[in-house]
Scaffold this active site. Sequence first.
Site, PDB file in Angstrom:
ATOM      1  N   HIS A   1      30.581 -25.909  19.589  1.00  0.00           N
ATOM      2  CA  HIS A   1      31.913 -26.498  19.701  1.00  0.00           C
ATOM      3  C   HIS A   1      32.281 -26.671  21.177  1.00  0.00           C
ATOM      4  O   HIS A   1      31.517 -26.287  22.057  1.00  0.00           O
ATOM      5  CB  HIS A   1      32.931 -25.616  18.978  1.00  0.00           C
ATOM      6  CG  HIS A   1      32.595 -25.420  17.525  1.00  0.00           C
ATOM      7  ND1 HIS A   1      31.987 -24.283  17.054  1.00  0.00           N
ATOM      8  CD2 HIS A   1      32.761 -26.237  16.463  1.00  0.00           C
ATOM      9  CE1 HIS A   1      31.792 -24.394  15.746  1.00  0.00           C
ATOM     10  NE2 HIS A   1      32.242 -25.583  15.366  1.00  0.00           N
TER      11      HIS A   1
ATOM     12  N   ASP B   1      29.099 -19.334  21.369  1.00  0.00           N
ATOM     13  CA  ASP B   1      29.330 -20.613  20.692  1.00  0.00           C
ATOM     14  C   ASP B   1      28.904 -21.727  21.639  1.00  0.00           C
ATOM     15  O   ASP B   1      29.606 -22.042  22.611  1.00  0.00           O
ATOM     16  CB  ASP B   1      30.806 -20.769  20.317  1.00  0.00           C
ATOM     17  CG  ASP B   1      31.092 -22.085  19.589  1.00  0.00           C
ATOM     18  OD1 ASP B   1      30.157 -22.904  19.427  1.00  0.00           O
ATOM     19  OD2 ASP B   1      32.256 -22.294  19.189  1.00  0.00           O
TER      20      ASP B   1
ATOM     21  N   SER C   1      33.471 -28.598  11.341  1.00  0.00           N
ATOM     22  CA  SER C   1      34.287 -28.006  12.402  1.00  0.00           C
ATOM     23  C   SER C   1      34.318 -28.856  13.668  1.00  0.00           C
ATOM     24  O   SER C   1      35.239 -28.720  14.488  1.00  0.00           O
ATOM     25  CB  SER C   1      33.778 -26.602  12.734  1.00  0.00           C
ATOM     26  OG  SER C   1      32.392 -26.633  13.046  1.00  0.00           O
TER      27      SER C   1
END
Length: 440
Positions: A420, A417, A170
């Site tokens: 990312h 998160d 990702s």
Amino acid sequence: MLTNFLKTYQQLQNDKFLLPKRQFVTYGLYALIAVALLYLFVDPAPASSTKLSMKAPWIQEEELPPPSPPLPHQGDEKLRSAPAPSQVSAAAPPCDYSDGEWVPDPRPPPYNGTACDAIKDGRSCMANGRTDTDYIYWRWQPRLCDLPAFSPDAFLRWLHNKHMAFVGDSLARNQAESLMCLLSSWSPAELVHRDAESRFRRWVFHEYNATVSIFWSPFLVKGVEKSEHAGVRYNELFLDAFDERWMSQLGAIDAAVLSAGQWFQIPSIYHEGGRVVGCHGCAAEFNYTETSFFGVFRDVVGRTLAEVTRRREDSRGEQLVALTTFSPSHFEGEWNKGAPCTKKRPYKKGEKELGYTETEMRKIVVEAAANAGAAASSTLRFAAVDVTTLANQRPDGHPGPYMRKNPFAGGGRVQNDCLHWCMPGPVDTFNQLLLQTILR
């Protein structure tokens, strides 16, 4: 010599002597030598010759920038007017872009974070309600040189008639989406393929006949991902089998950007030669040999680059394989228990050193790229895009709770998160480094 000759000749004329034949020949030779000397030291070179030789004598021909690539047969004024990418960078001295610090930068971000269609919902922090925007106003400043601003024009000119593929996990997808937003600010792109989970996507910039793809492949080799809801708690990696979902497409790929590493830390079972050869984090449960994921990651990256080299041996076109180094997370605690990332500013240089895991994962990628490059043919280039240090200093650039819209509206524990990157944000610098890797 010329003066003596003229004096002697004048005296002979005044005395009206007749020269003997032998003396006449001798003085004639003196005259010819004098004329030659006058021509050599007095007569200037023609102006056109001077212009052709204005190059500094210590610059060899191979050090000059290569000629510009042929332009497409399109009426595109942007392609006609901008300098060729090779000319932009050929004179730039080598620089270690990985050594530096983040400094304030008041300039606006390079694209609109709420308008770029390529951004996955979880990365659009501003659209999801993040109100503090200080994380946008920083730029990476290398210690010994400057990092040029990203030029979508230069990137697209280089990408003309080419296909670039981002392969990996990702974070590879995060970097690819950043690139699409950066390039789309200059030229529109059409999404021509998308799977149900957005793990495989492809865009085309028709103006440049340029293609950008995303291939989901978190292990680079063949693997089966864990699935907690299905009761599968371990990854399974097949070390001697390649992920043909992307590897089979190599013939149509001119530049591949590989980015992997985070999934290797998850408990996994390793297969090779049709049998289990070890595992990470599951030895007690299955009575398998505990195996370091560092060693497996090194083996996988090395095998992958060797296979890319083997499959591209007969290719006539040039290909770039860039490996983005490990991008650290900034969870303040256990990621699966709601650990936040609360920092609002970058770390200062020296404030947050790389940990052992980050150092080793980065080292594996850098060394693998160097080794593959040394063994590759002249048409295949390997390079590391070293982002580990600059990413390590940006705890403020993650979505945190804003991986979803209005995360606090429902109450209860909020998942964060801290792996990312918000877009726009630090991940855009990854592509600044990628562009300089390409141009160099």
